[in-house]
Design a protein around this motif. Structure first.
Motif, PDB file in Angstrom:
ATOM      1  N   ILE A 123     109.929 -32.409  15.419  1.00  0.00           N
ATOM      2  CA  ILE A 123     111.153 -31.931  16.075  1.00  0.00           C
ATOM      3  C   ILE A 123     112.359 -32.769  15.644  1.00  0.00           C
ATOM      4  O   ILE A 123     113.421 -32.227  15.324  1.00  0.00           O
ATOM      5  CB  ILE A 123     110.985 -31.978  17.610  1.00  0.00           C
ATOM      6  N   ILE A 124     112.188 -34.089  15.621  1.00  0.00           N
ATOM      7  CA  ILE A 124     113.300 -34.968  15.228  1.00  0.00           C
ATOM      8  C   ILE A 124     113.705 -34.712  13.774  1.00  0.00           C
ATOM      9  O   ILE A 124     114.893 -34.623  13.448  1.00  0.00           O
ATOM     10  CB  ILE A 124     112.910 -36.447  15.431  1.00  0.00           C
ATOM     11  N   VAL A 125     112.702 -34.593  12.900  1.00  0.00           N
ATOM     12  CA  VAL A 125     112.988 -34.357  11.482  1.00  0.00           C
ATOM     13  C   VAL A 125     113.744 -33.051  11.281  1.00  0.00           C
ATOM     14  O   VAL A 125     114.806 -33.002  10.637  1.00  0.00           O
ATOM     15  CB  VAL A 125     111.680 -34.334  10.657  1.00  0.00           C
ATOM     16  N   LYS A 126     113.227 -31.975  11.854  1.00  0.00           N
ATOM     17  CA  LYS A 126     113.792 -30.656  11.583  1.00  0.00           C
ATOM     18  C   LYS A 126     115.077 -30.365  12.368  1.00  0.00           C
ATOM     19  O   LYS A 126     115.860 -29.496  11.985  1.00  0.00           O
ATOM     20  CB  LYS A 126     112.747 -29.577  11.881  1.00  0.00           C
ATOM     21  N   LEU A 127     115.308 -31.093  13.451  1.00  0.00           N
ATOM     22  CA  LEU A 127     116.598 -30.986  14.121  1.00  0.00           C
ATOM     23  C   LEU A 127     117.697 -31.447  13.166  1.00  0.00           C
ATOM     24  O   LEU A 127     118.775 -30.846  13.079  1.00  0.00           O
ATOM     25  CB  LEU A 127     116.603 -31.847  15.385  1.00  0.00           C
ATOM     26  N   GLY A 128     117.390 -32.513  12.419  1.00  0.00           N
ATOM     27  CA  GLY A 128     118.340 -33.001  11.420  1.00  0.00           C
ATOM     28  C   GLY A 128     118.513 -32.051  10.254  1.00  0.00           C
ATOM     29  O   GLY A 128     119.638 -31.791   9.808  1.00  0.00           O
ATOM     30  N   THR A 129     117.410 -31.499   9.743  1.00  0.00           N
ATOM     31  CA  THR A 129     117.532 -30.583   8.595  1.00  0.00           C
ATOM     32  C   THR A 129     118.242 -29.288   8.989  1.00  0.00           C
ATOM     33  O   THR A 129     118.896 -28.666   8.154  1.00  0.00           O
ATOM     34  CB  THR A 129     116.153 -30.255   7.995  1.00  0.00           C
ATOM     35  N   GLY A 130     118.125 -28.897  10.265  1.00  0.00           N
ATOM     36  CA  GLY A 130     118.866 -27.724  10.736  1.00  0.00           C
ATOM     37  C   GLY A 130     120.362 -27.952  10.662  1.00  0.00           C
ATOM     38  O   GLY A 130     121.129 -27.081  10.233  1.00  0.00           O
ATOM     39  N   SER A 171      99.752 -26.702  12.100  1.00  0.00           N
ATOM     40  CA  SER A 171     100.418 -25.628  12.839  1.00  0.00           C
ATOM     41  C   SER A 171     101.297 -26.187  13.945  1.00  0.00           C
ATOM     42  O   SER A 171     102.423 -25.720  14.150  1.00  0.00           O
ATOM     43  CB  SER A 171      99.374 -24.678  13.438  1.00  0.00           C
ATOM     44  N   ALA A 172     100.792 -27.208  14.658  1.00  0.00           N
ATOM     45  CA  ALA A 172     101.585 -27.817  15.724  1.00  0.00           C
ATOM     46  C   ALA A 172     102.859 -28.438  15.164  1.00  0.00           C
ATOM     47  O   ALA A 172     103.955 -28.292  15.734  1.00  0.00           O
ATOM     48  CB  ALA A 172     100.757 -28.884  16.448  1.00  0.00           C
ATOM     49  N   PHE A 173     102.728 -29.111  14.030  1.00  0.00           N
ATOM     50  CA  PHE A 173     103.887 -29.731  13.386  1.00  0.00           C
ATOM     51  C   PHE A 173     104.880 -28.676  12.916  1.00  0.00           C
ATOM     52  O   PHE A 173     106.090 -28.770  13.179  1.00  0.00           O
ATOM     53  CB  PHE A 173     103.415 -30.589  12.207  1.00  0.00           C
ATOM     54  N   MET A 174     104.393 -27.639  12.209  1.00  0.00           N
ATOM     55  CA  MET A 174     105.257 -26.636  11.611  1.00  0.00           C
ATOM     56  C   MET A 174     105.958 -25.788  12.664  1.00  0.00           C
ATOM     57  O   MET A 174     107.150 -25.485  12.540  1.00  0.00           O
ATOM     58  CB  MET A 174     104.451 -25.740  10.669  1.00  0.00           C
ATOM     59  N   ILE A 175     105.238 -25.384  13.709  1.00  0.00           N
ATOM     60  CA  ILE A 175     105.849 -24.537  14.731  1.00  0.00           C
ATOM     61  C   ILE A 175     106.912 -25.300  15.506  1.00  0.00           C
ATOM     62  O   ILE A 175     108.036 -24.803  15.706  1.00  0.00           O
ATOM     63  CB  ILE A 175     104.773 -23.964  15.680  1.00  0.00           C
ATOM     64  N   SER A 176     106.593 -26.515  15.947  1.00  0.00           N
ATOM     65  CA  SER A 176     107.578 -27.309  16.682  1.00  0.00           C
ATOM     66  C   SER A 176     108.770 -27.648  15.796  1.00  0.00           C
ATOM     67  O   SER A 176     109.930 -27.607  16.234  1.00  0.00           O
ATOM     68  CB  SER A 176     106.938 -28.592  17.224  1.00  0.00           C
ATOM     69  N   ALA A 177     108.497 -27.968  14.537  1.00  0.00           N
ATOM     70  CA  ALA A 177     109.573 -28.295  13.601  1.00  0.00           C
ATOM     71  C   ALA A 177     110.458 -27.078  13.328  1.00  0.00           C
ATOM     72  O   ALA A 177     111.685 -27.194  13.233  1.00  0.00           O
ATOM     73  CB  ALA A 177     108.980 -28.818  12.299  1.00  0.00           C
ATOM     74  N   SER A 178     109.855 -25.900  13.209  1.00  0.00           N
ATOM     75  CA  SER A 178     110.619 -24.676  12.945  1.00  0.00           C
ATOM     76  C   SER A 178     111.553 -24.353  14.100  1.00  0.00           C
ATOM     77  O   SER A 178     112.709 -23.979  13.894  1.00  0.00           O
ATOM     78  CB  SER A 178     109.663 -23.508  12.704  1.00  0.00           C
ATOM     79  N   VAL A 179     111.051 -24.499  15.319  1.00  0.00           N
ATOM     80  CA  VAL A 179     111.893 -24.257  16.500  1.00  0.00           C
ATOM     81  C   VAL A 179     113.038 -25.267  16.531  1.00  0.00           C
ATOM     82  O   VAL A 179     114.201 -24.908  16.825  1.00  0.00           O
ATOM     83  CB  VAL A 179     111.053 -24.347  17.786  1.00  0.00           C
ATOM     84  N   ALA A 180     112.747 -26.519  16.210  1.00  0.00           N
ATOM     85  CA  ALA A 180     113.780 -27.559  16.202  1.00  0.00           C
ATOM     86  C   ALA A 180     114.854 -27.268  15.153  1.00  0.00           C
ATOM     87  O   ALA A 180     116.042 -27.515  15.390  1.00  0.00           O
ATOM     88  CB  ALA A 180     113.143 -28.921  15.937  1.00  0.00           C
ATOM     89  N   GLU A 181     114.438 -26.757  14.004  1.00  0.00           N
ATOM     90  CA  GLU A 181     115.412 -26.416  12.958  1.00  0.00           C
ATOM     91  C   GLU A 181     116.350 -25.315  13.437  1.00  0.00           C
ATOM     92  O   GLU A 181     117.561 -25.361  13.183  1.00  0.00           O
ATOM     93  CB  GLU A 181     114.687 -25.976  11.690  1.00  0.00           C
ATOM     94  N   LEU A 182     115.803 -24.330  14.150  1.00  0.00           N
ATOM     95  CA  LEU A 182     116.637 -23.272  14.724  1.00  0.00           C
ATOM     96  C   LEU A 182     117.633 -23.853  15.727  1.00  0.00           C
ATOM     97  O   LEU A 182     118.800 -23.465  15.750  1.00  0.00           O
ATOM     98  CB  LEU A 182     115.756 -22.225  15.403  1.00  0.00           C
ATOM     99  N   VAL A 183     117.150 -24.788  16.543  1.00  0.00           N
ATOM    100  CA  VAL A 183     118.034 -25.430  17.526  1.00  0.00           C
ATOM    101  C   VAL A 183     119.153 -26.187  16.812  1.00  0.00           C
ATOM    102  O   VAL A 183     120.321 -26.128  17.219  1.00  0.00           O
ATOM    103  CB  VAL A 183     117.232 -26.385  18.442  1.00  0.00           C
ATOM    104  N   GLY A 184     118.806 -26.895  15.743  1.00  0.00           N
ATOM    105  CA  GLY A 184     119.807 -27.613  14.964  1.00  0.00           C
ATOM    106  C   GLY A 184     120.872 -26.693  14.409  1.00  0.00           C
ATOM    107  O   GLY A 184     122.069 -27.014  14.427  1.00  0.00           O
ATOM    108  N   LEU A 185     120.447 -25.536  13.915  1.00  0.00           N
ATOM    109  CA  LEU A 185     121.400 -24.561  13.388  1.00  0.00           C
ATOM    110  C   LEU A 185     122.297 -24.004  14.491  1.00  0.00           C
ATOM    111  O   LEU A 185     123.507 -23.845  14.310  1.00  0.00           O
ATOM    112  CB  LEU A 185     120.640 -23.423  12.704  1.00  0.00           C
ATOM    113  N   VAL A 186     121.696 -23.704  15.648  1.00  0.00           N
ATOM    114  CA  VAL A 186     122.482 -23.175  16.772  1.00  0.00           C
ATOM    115  C   VAL A 186     123.504 -24.204  17.249  1.00  0.00           C
ATOM    116  O   VAL A 186     124.640 -23.862  17.590  1.00  0.00           O
ATOM    117  CB  VAL A 186     121.541 -22.768  17.930  1.00  0.00           C
ATOM    118  N   LEU A 187     123.106 -25.470  17.253  1.00  0.00           N
ATOM    119  CA  LEU A 187     123.990 -26.527  17.739  1.00  0.00           C
ATOM    120  C   LEU A 187     125.066 -26.912  16.730  1.00  0.00           C
ATOM    121  O   LEU A 187     126.060 -27.557  17.108  1.00  0.00           O
ATOM    122  CB  LEU A 187     123.169 -27.776  18.085  1.00  0.00           C
ATOM    123  N   PHE A 188     124.889 -26.550  15.470  1.00  0.00           N
ATOM    124  CA  PHE A 188     125.800 -27.011  14.418  1.00  0.00           C
ATOM    125  C   PHE A 188     127.278 -26.737  14.721  1.00  0.00           C
ATOM    126  O   PHE A 188     128.104 -27.661  14.635  1.00  0.00           O
ATOM    127  CB  PHE A 188     125.408 -26.397  13.068  1.00  0.00           C
TER     128      PHE A 188
END
Length: 482
Positions: free
Chosen positions: A339-346, A276-293
């Motif tokens: 966070i690092i992984v999902k920032l990239g996938t975002g 849960s800690a991994f998925m929630i932090s990663a999900s938020v990071a993916e959203l940030v990646g999309l917003v920053l795109f």
């Protein structure tokens, strides 16, 4: 409304905020329903209605392969549709309504057993995939149809991805277990949650449909696409092939990460709560990646945005691998890796959507026809094919290394899980970047000339870029052979 009948693009410049935001809002319900199927359907079938895991695994593989093939057919149907509401809206409405009811049937227990249960589960799961395709293909195909402006297209591509990530990654993957328990747990929890999601799905797509422009591009009957023409489109549009290949390779990486994560935290880290800690932090990071795109592409270019999307996940996965060996129960470092992984996938989600929208314009530029349905059906085909492939691969590797559920795993099994979770995704993502670097030619400068030609606008004279020169040479060769 600045409609261009020649190019089939509705707005040559800025898309009205009402259209932009309500279109993106539709992705929330769409990916709530997709996330529920992707995350919970297997455990629901095996643990709640008691179907054999081996049967479900085989059925999923076959169903996803058929569903991937079915995407091409739906793409052709969308491109051939002629109605007073355009070619996208009718299928959005039909697909959403039917799929919502089939979705409820998936999470409805009729107290069957044996062969009857297997037949029912197979029928509703395959029917769900087919009816979701009816809605999903036209939804994503709308993007290149709405605007040809590069900046607007980047914003328009990102916004639905943000809502989709909120629905799929954050709500379902992050809090789905807790929500099901809140609805009563067990079968009751699943069924009630399914009813809620189905209602939300119909509402969000309804809001989207009401606000979409209902424009029909003028096309002669002789231009109707036949099934064999799909392969002609793929053959003649070289950038479509390379875009699909790099998306496929990247998806291999992301699918392995998501498919193996449960096993990794349960049996390598020996701490299921870390998921849960991994998925929630990663999900938020993916959203940030999309917003920053859009900001990243504006500051650094799309080329550099895609480089970041391919560089960040390997860094995060290497960190996760080290943490799993040195301090496997460290939640903070695990969350940072996610966070690092999902920032990239975002960032990659934004890039992939823009790449495919540009490929549609490039196809019109080279062949004189827009094939939004076919192009975006290949995106969903790719996701489903990689999903089927990774599920089969994960099961096969675990079987070879003597995986035993609900017990401490052997070192060989733990190492195989580490490889699937960290090393295989790095290889897939690295290969995706190689394809992008060596073969993908649709950079910003070249696309300005493409858009200028298909819209009838006068292009601004600029020195030809290396990518533009190579693309033009490729086009000349194709024209000489045709």
């Amino acid at each position: 409304m600045d409609t261009n009948k020649k190019s089939g693009v509705v707005y040559q410049g800025k898309v009205p905020g009402r259209v932009k935001y309500t279109f993106a809002f539709g992705a929330l319900g769409k990916d709530l329903i997709y996330g529920m199927i992707a995350t919970f359907s297997m455990i629901y079938f095996t643990d709640i209605v008691q179907v054999s895991p081996a049967y479900i695994g085989t059925m999923f593989f076959v169903a996803k392969l058929w569903d991937a093939f079915n995407d091409l057919i739906m793409g052709m149907i969308v491109d051939n549709t002629r109605s007073r509401w355009g070619k996208f809206v009718p299928w959005l409405v039909i697909g959403t309504v039917i799929n919502a009811f089939v979705f409820i049937a998936v999470f409805t227990d009729l107290n069957l057993s044996g062969t009857a249960l297997c037949v029912y589960v197979t029928a509703v799961y395959i029917l769900w995939g087919m009816t979701y395709t009816i809605m999903d293909i036209p939804y994503w195909s709308i993007i290149p149809n709405l605007t040809s402006d590069p900046n607007e297209r980047e914003k328009l591509s990102v916004m639905p991805r943000i809502f989709a990530s909120i629905g799929n990654s954050l709500i379902i993957a992050g809090f789905g277990v807790q929500i099901i328990k809140g609805f009563g747990g067990g079968y009751v929890g699943y069924h009630r949650f399914a009813l809620f999601i189905a209602a939300a799905f119909i509402f969000t797509i309804g809001v989207c449909v009401v606000n979409l422009p209902k424009v029909q591009q003028e096309t002669d009957k002789k231009d109707r696409l036949k099934f064999k023409d799909i392969f002609t489109v793929i053959k003649k549009n070289d950038q479509l092939r390379w875009a699909v290949l790099l998306i496929l390779l990247y998806n291999v990486g992301t699918q392995f990460i998501m498919g193996v994560a449960t096993y990794y935290f349960n049996y390598v880290c020996n701490n299921a709560s870390m998921l849960s800690a991994f998925m929630i932090s990663a999900s938020v990071a993916e959203l940030v990646g999309l917003v920053l795109f859009p900001k990243v592409t504006k500051m650094l270019s799309r080329k550099n945005a895609f480089f970041l999307s391919c560089a960040l996940p390997p860094i995060g996965l290497i960190l996760l691998l080290i943490v799993g060996i040195v301090c496997p129960t460290n939640i903070v470092l695990t969350a940072i890796a996610g966070i690092i992984v999902k920032l990239g996938t975002g960032l990659e989600l934004g890039c992939a959507t823009v790449f495919l929208a540009d490929v549609v314009d490039y196809g019109e530029y080279t062949m004189g026809k827009r094939n939004e349905g076919v192009v975006f059906s290949l995106q969903t085909l790719t996701v489903k094919f990689t999903s089927a492939l990774t599920a089969l691969s994960i099961g096969y590797v675990l079987e070879l290394t003597d995986y035993v559920p609900n017990t401490v795993q052997s070192l060989a099994t733990q190492n195989s899980i580490r490889v699937l979770m960290c090393l295989v995704p790095i290889i897939g993502i690295a290969l995706a970047y190689v394809v992008f670097k060596k073969r993908y030619r649709l950079d910003e400068d070249f696309m300005k000339k493409v858009v200028a030609k298909i819209t009838g606008a006068e292009p601004v004279e600029q020195p030809e870029s290396e990518n533009e020169t190579k693309a033009m040479q490729k086009l000349q060769v194709q024209n000489s052979l045709s």
